[in-house]
Design a protein around this motif. Structure first.
Motif, PDB file in Angstrom:
ATOM      1  N   ILE A 110      31.249   0.152  13.563  1.00 34.34           N
ATOM      2  CA  ILE A 110      30.763  -0.487  12.333  1.00 34.34           C
ATOM      3  C   ILE A 110      29.258  -0.747  12.438  1.00 34.34           C
ATOM      4  N   LEU A 111      28.864  -1.335  13.569  1.00 32.67           N
ATOM      5  CA  LEU A 111      27.452  -1.669  13.756  1.00 32.67           C
ATOM      6  C   LEU A 111      26.568  -0.425  13.786  1.00 32.67           C
ATOM      7  N   ASN A 112      27.061   0.620  14.479  1.00 32.22           N
ATOM      8  CA  ASN A 112      26.276   1.858  14.527  1.00 32.22           C
ATOM      9  C   ASN A 112      26.071   2.418  13.131  1.00 32.22           C
ATOM     10  N   ASN A 113      27.115   2.319  12.300  1.00 34.12           N
ATOM     11  CA  ASN A 113      26.978   2.789  10.922  1.00 34.12           C
ATOM     12  C   ASN A 113      25.954   1.963  10.164  1.00 34.12           C
ATOM     13  N   ILE A 114      26.018   0.647  10.362  1.00 33.27           N
ATOM     14  CA  ILE A 114      25.050  -0.225   9.677  1.00 33.27           C
ATOM     15  C   ILE A 114      23.631   0.137  10.116  1.00 33.27           C
ATOM     16  N   ILE A 115      23.467   0.354  11.425  1.00 34.22           N
ATOM     17  CA  ILE A 115      22.134   0.662  11.952  1.00 34.22           C
ATOM     18  C   ILE A 115      21.625   1.999  11.399  1.00 34.22           C
ATOM     19  N   THR A 116      22.513   2.998  11.350  1.00 36.40           N
ATOM     20  CA  THR A 116      22.088   4.302  10.820  1.00 36.40           C
ATOM     21  C   THR A 116      21.760   4.200   9.334  1.00 36.40           C
ATOM     22  N   ASP A 117      22.564   3.414   8.606  1.00 34.18           N
ATOM     23  CA  ASP A 117      22.333   3.288   7.164  1.00 34.18           C
ATOM     24  C   ASP A 117      21.067   2.488   6.846  1.00 34.18           C
ATOM     25  N   THR A 118      20.646   1.656   7.779  1.00 27.55           N
ATOM     26  CA  THR A 118      19.450   0.848   7.557  1.00 27.55           C
ATOM     27  C   THR A 118      18.229   1.704   7.839  1.00 27.55           C
ATOM     28  N   ARG A 119      17.802   2.409   6.818  1.00 29.92           N
ATOM     29  CA  ARG A 119      16.653   3.294   7.042  1.00 29.92           C
ATOM     30  C   ARG A 119      15.383   2.464   7.076  1.00 29.92           C
ATOM     31  N   LEU A 120      14.726   2.512   8.215  1.00 28.42           N
ATOM     32  CA  LEU A 120      13.507   1.728   8.350  1.00 28.42           C
ATOM     33  C   LEU A 120      12.333   2.538   7.816  1.00 28.42           C
ATOM     34  N   PHE A 121      11.636   1.946   6.868  1.00 25.92           N
ATOM     35  CA  PHE A 121      10.543   2.633   6.182  1.00 25.92           C
ATOM     36  C   PHE A 121       9.264   1.895   6.518  1.00 25.92           C
ATOM     37  N   ASN A 122       8.281   2.594   7.026  1.00 25.12           N
ATOM     38  CA  ASN A 122       7.035   1.908   7.344  1.00 25.12           C
ATOM     39  C   ASN A 122       5.842   2.854   7.318  1.00 25.12           C
ATOM     40  N   PRO A 123       5.325   3.144   6.123  1.00 23.61           N
ATOM     41  CA  PRO A 123       4.176   4.046   6.021  1.00 23.61           C
ATOM     42  C   PRO A 123       2.944   3.443   6.699  1.00 23.61           C
ATOM     43  N   PRO A 124       1.999   4.289   7.115  1.00 18.24           N
ATOM     44  CA  PRO A 124       0.843   3.790   7.873  1.00 18.24           C
ATOM     45  C   PRO A 124      -0.039   2.824   7.080  1.00 18.24           C
ATOM     46  N   ILE A 125      -0.091   2.998   5.760  1.00 20.25           N
ATOM     47  CA  ILE A 125      -0.989   2.150   4.966  1.00 20.25           C
ATOM     48  C   ILE A 125      -0.170   1.218   4.084  1.00 20.25           C
ATOM     49  N   ARG A 126      -0.483  -0.063   4.157  1.00 16.59           N
ATOM     50  CA  ARG A 126       0.320  -1.041   3.415  1.00 16.59           C
ATOM     51  C   ARG A 126       0.061  -0.999   1.918  1.00 16.59           C
ATOM     52  N   MET A 127      -1.206  -0.765   1.544  1.00 17.75           N
ATOM     53  CA  MET A 127      -1.504  -0.836   0.114  1.00 17.75           C
ATOM     54  C   MET A 127      -2.596   0.146  -0.275  1.00 17.75           C
ATOM     55  N   GLY A 128      -2.369   0.886  -1.348  1.00 20.92           N
ATOM     56  CA  GLY A 128      -3.402   1.759  -1.900  1.00 20.92           C
ATOM     57  C   GLY A 128      -3.943   1.116  -3.169  1.00 20.92           C
ATOM     58  N   LEU A 129      -5.238   1.333  -3.434  1.00 20.09           N
ATOM     59  CA  LEU A 129      -5.857   0.676  -4.585  1.00 20.09           C
ATOM     60  C   LEU A 129      -6.579   1.698  -5.453  1.00 20.09           C
ATOM     61  N   ILE A 130      -6.373   1.592  -6.750  1.00 21.07           N
ATOM     62  CA  ILE A 130      -7.170   2.394  -7.684  1.00 21.07           C
ATOM     63  C   ILE A 130      -7.790   1.435  -8.694  1.00 21.07           C
ATOM     64  N   ILE A 131      -9.104   1.492  -8.821  1.00 22.04           N
ATOM     65  CA  ILE A 131      -9.765   0.693  -9.850  1.00 22.04           C
ATOM     66  C   ILE A 131     -10.397   1.672 -10.831  1.00 22.04           C
ATOM     67  N   GLU A 132     -10.053   1.555 -12.079  1.00 24.71           N
ATOM     68  CA  GLU A 132     -10.577   2.498 -13.059  1.00 24.71           C
ATOM     69  C   GLU A 132     -12.075   2.283 -13.250  1.00 24.71           C
ATOM     70  N   THR A 133     -12.811   3.383 -13.334  1.00 23.44           N
ATOM     71  CA  THR A 133     -14.241   3.289 -13.654  1.00 23.44           C
ATOM     72  C   THR A 133     -14.492   4.165 -14.873  1.00 23.44           C
ATOM     73  N   VAL A 134     -15.619   3.934 -15.517  1.00 20.46           N
ATOM     74  CA  VAL A 134     -15.928   4.705 -16.722  1.00 20.46           C
ATOM     75  C   VAL A 134     -15.989   6.196 -16.406  1.00 20.46           C
ATOM     76  N   GLU A 135     -16.559   6.515 -15.244  1.00 19.15           N
ATOM     77  CA  GLU A 135     -16.723   7.935 -14.881  1.00 19.15           C
ATOM     78  C   GLU A 135     -15.503   8.490 -14.155  1.00 19.15           C
ATOM     79  N   HIS A 136     -14.522   7.638 -13.891  1.00 21.23           N
ATOM     80  CA  HIS A 136     -13.336   8.035 -13.126  1.00 21.23           C
ATOM     81  C   HIS A 136     -13.713   8.633 -11.782  1.00 21.23           C
ATOM     82  N   SER A 137     -14.653   7.996 -11.104  1.00 26.42           N
ATOM     83  CA  SER A 137     -15.051   8.519  -9.795  1.00 26.42           C
ATOM     84  C   SER A 137     -14.852   7.452  -8.724  1.00 26.42           C
ATOM     85  N   ILE A 138     -14.472   7.929  -7.556  1.00 31.48           N
ATOM     86  CA  ILE A 138     -14.147   7.028  -6.455  1.00 31.48           C
ATOM     87  C   ILE A 138     -15.396   6.290  -5.958  1.00 31.48           C
TER      88      ILE A 138
END
Ligand SMILES: [Zn+2]
Length: 739
Positions: free
Chosen positions: A403-431
């Motif tokens: 049972i526990l092994n199934n729970i552990i396998t089903d618990t997909r751990l997700f952890n991308p390298p970057i916590r937050m991406g940001l986009i701020i709109e500008t008039v010229e749409h340039s970074i």
């Protein structure tokens, strides 16, 4: 800021010499360390050095005799004598190294608490044994000798600037010793969730029931949540968290939280017989983490089924490190027995805490107090001899392991390298221009480095996911007529300036969604420029819904939650795969209902306490039942400054909303902020609090003092009543109690 961890190889020495099946065993320590290492967690932590507690530190919570008696056993190598001494105490075994290891457990707990109080680390975990919460002032009990948590708490009060401590004891046994040690101390709020069965479960004490609320100045600062049935699930523990623990913690407003972390409440534990999954501890931990500027430590207590113990502890450490909470199954309504307990706790504590006095679950009806434990009267006057061996037969864990092994396998751990991406709109749409925008500079000056994503323009086809080309054309024309009285002029849809700008808006949201589902970022924030010209404001097209439809189509998502603040779109976009919760003030009458949620109120001013109550009793339970795979928070912060909208909540609220919601969906959350037409500091502060929450930077403390009242209760009651039929998590028998 880093997470601290304290442990030592010497925590494996103390073991039972005469019974190899004794459940408080060295393998408990090694299994946790192994699992934490296999997930790479220990390497990510700052190692805090273990050290023995000083005599002075021990004497802050124990008597001289208590300390000296244990000290005197350290040179005893006579097994029979050790067993004889052990038999004078309830559930105790002694080993020649017990004293030294107990010193190390208490000292290490202090060192960790100190490291957090000093700011060397933000939070941390002490993987120590023996446990401590049954160790009384002058009596060893229940595998415990020195009360690690109580000693660490006392150290914080005596030697640091910490003034108020919340102890959350989720070990399945009542920490009667910790309760006794702070029973009349208002600086320490002791909150314990424990199996009780009306006194029939160990330690069988009358004082473990809900009506034991503290004494003297400490009255109201002892909260017992006795569980009178076994097989309690995540649903029950999360109900306790949302309806009791968090409201109380917010009102108490501690400087520091210590978790008495026992995992014998986890699934498979032979003592607890509960069904809490390891991931649930991560959810409770992250709910608490934002209440003390992040200052929280977890100190190990019990837990006797090695697999769920190790997994529960590892996922708690992972939560402290700020990794997204693993997804748990959709929550349904808590069981009747736990609801009875919750009501009893609220009833007895209502006179001390506003959050309970005005709780939707408060009832005048006196709760029943039952104590079924019958003490066997000893005929002889001699001392009680406690059992020291053969208390536990070797259990076959094969079935449980599966049972526990199934729970552990089903618990997909997700952890991308970057916590937050940001986009701020500008008039010229340039970074490049993004980096010169005032919002960017403001955020950067407070949180440091930010990961910027490029804006992109959506295709017409992508817009068509929610709106047909014909509809778009028609709406643009209507809009132009309304503002320019120009009936004839119409550019082609591809060249329409207003639509082109809108396509950048949508495209950028899709960019964030792509980055999340390609596992590059966990969450994102999009900040839109204001539309100066109303004729060009294509507010009739809904970017959140288009994004949701895009995610459904491209990533095959089945459940997307849109939180719409200040705008009611619930009538417009009904969709089986999208749930919209909109929060708004309504002045006249009620809007029509469908499965979507509108949290409404007609009060003049909505304050932080009202909003928090709505989050904990309405939004979070529904969100946990819905169990989304992506959350889109659509905001127009500036509208809150507007008196018509009637909200007077502080920016802090948005930080907490973001943090609490991001415990769902593996933290996949996107904030979409549309500027209305002002550049306010309020708006920047709101964005800052949301960014902090998503980046794992401690957010400001909530303050709801003296804000709760009957009106809050009424708002919540009306809202729950309107949605109760569709949501099991709201079906708490509130109606008959309130009316
Ligand atoms: Zn326990």
């Amino acid at each position: 800021m880093m997470t601290g961890v304290v442990y030592d190889d010497d925590f494996t020495v103390h073991g039972c010499l005469w019974d190899e099946n004794y459940s408080e065993s060295p393998q408990r320590f090694t299994s946790i360390l192994q699992r934490c290492n296999s997930l790479g967690l220990i390497d990510r932590c700052v190692k805090i050095d273990a050290r023995p507690a000083t005599r002075e530190e021990l004497l802050s919570k124990h008597t001289i005799e208590h300390v000296d008696l244990l000290k005197s056993t350290q040179d005893l190598h006579d097994e029979e004598l050790l067993e004889n001494i052990s038999s004078e105490y309830d559930s105790i075994y002694l080993h020649p190294f017990t004293y030294k290891q107990c010193l190390l457990a208490a000292g290490s707990s202090i060192e960790l608490a100190k490291a957090v109080a000093d700011g060397r680390v933000i939070n941390g975990m002490a993987i120590v044994r023996p446990p401590g919460h049954h160790a009384m002032k002058s009596e060893y009990c229940g595998y415990c000798f020195f009360n690690n948590v109580a000693i660490a708490a006392q150290y914080l009060l005596d030697k640091t600037t910490v003034r108020k401590i919340l102890i959350v004891d989720w070990d399945i046994h009542h920490g009667q010793a910790t309760q006794q040690m702070f029973y009349d101390d208002p600086r320490v709020l002791y909150f314990s969730i424990h199996r009780y069965e009306h006194g029939q479960f160990w330690p069988n004490l009358r004082e473990s029931d809900f009506d034991h609320v503290g004494h003297g100045n400490g009255t109201g600062f002892n909260v017992n949540v006795p569980l009178n049935k076994t097989a309690m699930k995540n649903d029950d523990y999360m109900a306790i968290t949302h309806y009791l623990l968090i409201p109380l913690a917010i009102e108490f407003s501690p400087d520091f939280i210590i978790i008495s972390s026992g995992y014998d409440s986890a699934i498979g534990d032979p003592k607890g017989e509960m069904l809490v999954t390891p991931a649930c501890y991560a959810h409770i931990t992250q709910k608490l983490m934002n209440l003390t500027h992040g200052k929280i430590i977890s100190i190990l207590e019990g837990g006797y089924y090695l697999k769920s113990l190790a997994e529960g502890a590892a996922l708690t450490l992972r939560a402290l490190l700020g990794d997204p909470c693993p997804v748990i199954d959709s929550l349904r309504q808590p069981c009747d027995s736990v609801m009875e307990t919750i009501r009893s706790v609220i009833h007895v504590h209502a006179m001390y805490w506003d959050c309970f006095k005005y709780s939707i679950l408060y009832s005048e009806i006196l709760p029943e107090i039952r104590y079924d434990f019958v003490v066997e009267k000893s005929t002889e006057k001699s001392k009680i001899i406690y059992q020291t061996r053969n208390m536990y037969s070797k259990i076959d864990t094969k079935r449980l392991d599966t049972i526990l092994n199934n729970i552990i396998t089903d618990t997909r751990l997700f952890n991308p390298p970057i916590r937050m991406g940001l986009i701020i709109e500008t008039v010229e749409h340039s970074i490049t221009n993004t980096e010169h925008s005032d919002v960017y500079e403001y955020l950067k000056s407070h949180v440091g480095h930010l990961h910027i994503l490029n804006e992109r323009q959506s295709t017409i086809k992508e817009l068509n996911l929610a709106h047909s080309t014909k509809h778009i054309e028609y709406m643009i024309q209507m809009n132009q007529q309304k503002y320019t009285n120009d009936n004839n002029y119409f550019e082609s849809i591809e060249n329409n300036l207003a639509l082109n700008t809108f396509r950048y808006f949508v495209g950028s949201l899709l960019q964030i969604i792509d980055s999340i589902f390609e596992s590059k970022i966990r969450s994102g924030i999009y900040v839109k420029l204001p539309v100066e010209d109303s004729a060009k404001d294509l507010c009739f097209l809904n970017a959140s819904v288009i994004s949701a439809k895009y995610a459904i189509q491209k990533y095959k998502l089945k459940r997307i939650l849109i939180i719409e603040l200040n705008e009611d779109i619930s009538q417009l976009h009904y969709d089986d795969q999208i749930l919209v919760i909109s929060v708004q003030r309504i002045l006249n009458g009620l809007s029509l209902e469908n499965k979507n949620i509108t949290a409404l109120w007609s009060k003049e001013i909505l304050n932080d306490a009202d909003f928090t109550t709505m989050m904990l009793h309405l939004i979070l339970p529904i969100a946990y039942e819905y169990n989304p795979e992506l959350i889109i928070m659509s905001t127009k912060f500036d509208l809150n400054m507007n008196t018509i909208s009637g909200i007077q909540i502080t920016p802090i609220i948005y930080g907490h909303l973001t943090q609490w919601l991001s415990t769902l969906a593996n933290g996949k959350l996107m904030v979409c902020e549309q500027k209305v037409n002002s550049y306010s500091i309020y708006r920047k502060e709101c964005l800052l609090e949301c960014s902090k929450a998503l980046l794992g930077i401690p957010i400001s403390k909530l303050c709801v003092k003296k804000q709760l009242n009957l009106e809050t209760k009424q708002i919540l009651h009306n809202n729950i009543k309107r949605h109760i039929k569709n949501w099991k998590s709201l079906q708490l028998n509130i109606n008959k109690l309130v009316e």
